[in-house]
Scaffold this active site. Structure first.
Site, PDB file in Angstrom:
ATOM      1  N   CYS A  92      30.345  31.100  -1.115  1.00  0.00           N
ATOM      2  CA  CYS A  92      29.817  31.148  -1.831  1.00  0.00           C
ATOM      3  C   CYS A  92      30.868  30.575  -2.454  1.00  0.00           C
ATOM      4  O   CYS A  92      30.285  29.170  -3.343  1.00  0.00           O
ATOM      5  CB  CYS A  92      29.167  32.159  -2.431  1.00  0.00           C
ATOM      6  SG  CYS A  92      30.387  33.325  -2.157  1.00  0.00           S
ATOM      7  N   HIS A 112      36.633  37.483  -7.557  1.00  0.00           N
ATOM      8  CA  HIS A 112      35.484  37.479  -6.994  1.00  0.00           C
ATOM      9  C   HIS A 112      34.912  39.009  -6.942  1.00  0.00           C
ATOM     10  O   HIS A 112      35.704  39.859  -6.520  1.00  0.00           O
ATOM     11  CB  HIS A 112      35.388  37.892  -5.306  1.00  0.00           C
ATOM     12  CG  HIS A 112      33.978  36.683  -4.266  1.00  0.00           C
ATOM     13  ND1 HIS A 112      33.215  38.437  -4.090  1.00  0.00           N
ATOM     14  CD2 HIS A 112      34.085  36.168  -3.428  1.00  0.00           C
ATOM     15  CE1 HIS A 112      32.444  36.953  -3.264  1.00  0.00           C
ATOM     16  NE2 HIS A 112      32.977  36.137  -2.983  1.00  0.00           N
TER      17      HIS A 112
END
Length: 328
Positions: A149, A176
């Site tokens: 991602c 994150h």
């Protein structure tokens, strides 16, 4: 396009949610879904989602089938990838995060699947593809990795910055959200000691595969970009904080980023002062916040958001379509 979803965790479930809820995916036929968990558990976790909410229209499990969105999909348990119902299947989406053996991939292709798309970094794939960065190189590869991602968020931006202004070097920190690889309470999970700590309590400095994958996806930038990560106590939506040095910096970096986003369909913009929850379910790989841009000489700080589940799953489906429609 006829697909099988192998692995019904976070990414597998989000992919199916997008197939069922977005009209542009109406032509995709899901031949089967396979997971290690009990089918009743899979159906429950698909019906109720802590990030995206309950699936509109509800979900049922009956006679071995997941019933949702007006469709009935066989829900299998513990079937090896090569033993899935692969007759006439165009693509297997390997969303297990656990396939490290090329033999199992080759067996799946030999059993009838035309192609396999892996939902993460993989050393056994024929090629690693990131939409908006190197998707023109997909060629006839039958086994493709969709990278990570964070790589999907970073690579298109780096490619465009280098093409327009010349990238000297850069450093990226991904802020994150915590993931299933981290424990909810302190517990031994691996050699990265900090990641053995409770993920929803502390900010956790750690590593990211993105810098290594940038070298793979954009080899002409190899060695120019470093990366690090801080896992934070948020359940969804992450951010890229990138500092770059450019050979010919734009006079107005914020407006240059707006123009860059306008030209790349996987990069979006947000002008309002948003927080992470505001970016949930944004389909772009990266959503740049140009008002967060800072400039010092040839050094520019760029900040952007990415929904690490929804955006990544959208790119999985984009790459799946590329693999299906290309000329073999």
């Amino acid at each position: 396009m006829r697909i099988v979803i192998h692995g019904f965790g976070r990414i597998g479930r989000v992919i199916l949610r997008q197939i069922l809820s977005l009209p542009e995916h109406a032509s995709i036929e899901v031949v089967a879904v396979n997971d290690l968990a009990a089918p009743e558990t899979c159906a429950y976790l698909f019906k109720y989602d802590s990030v995206f909410g309950p699936l509109p229209g509800g979900v049922a499990f009956a006679d071995g089938h997941l019933i949702a969105g007006g469709r009935s999909v066989p829900l299998l348990t513990g079937v090896k990838m090569a033993d899935l119902p692969l007759d006439g299947v165009d693509l297997v989406l390997d969303c297990t995060g656990a396939t490290t053996n090329r033999d199992s991939i080759d067996a799946t292709l030999n059993a009838g699947a035309r192609t396999v798309l892996i939902s993460g970094p993989s050393d056994i794939a024929d090629i690693t593809i990131v939409c908006g960065a190197n998707d023109d190189q997909i060629g006839a590869a039958r086994v493709v990795s969709n990278a990570s991602c964070t790589t999907n968020a970073l690579a298109p931006l780096l490619r465009d910055l280098d093409a327009r202004y010349g990238l000297i070097q850069g450093h990226m920190t991904t802020i994150h959200c915590y993931t299933g690889s981290q424990p909810m309470v302190d517990a031994p999970r691996g050699p990265d000691l900090a990641r053995n700590r409770a993920g929803a309590v502390s900010m956790v400095p750690t590593t990211t595969s993105a810098a290594k994958l940038i070298d793979r996806v954009l080899p002409h930038l190899a060695g120019r970009v470093t990366g690090a990560a801080v896992r934070v106590p948020a359940i969804s939506v992450s951010a890229v904080d990138l500092v770059v040095r450019l050979r010919t910096p734009p006079q107005d970096a914020a407006n240059a980023l707006r123009a860059l986003a306008d030209a790349n369909p996987v990069i979006g913009l947000v002008e309002d002062p948003c927080v992470s929850v505001d970016l949930r379910m944004r389909p772009e790989s990266l959503v740049i916040a140009p008002t967060e841009t800072l400039e010092t000489g040839d050094q520019i700080r760029i900040f952007g958001w990415y929904d690490n589940e929804w955006g990544f799953s959208a790119r999985m489906l984009d790459v799946a379509r590329m693999m299906h429609t290309r000329a073999d």
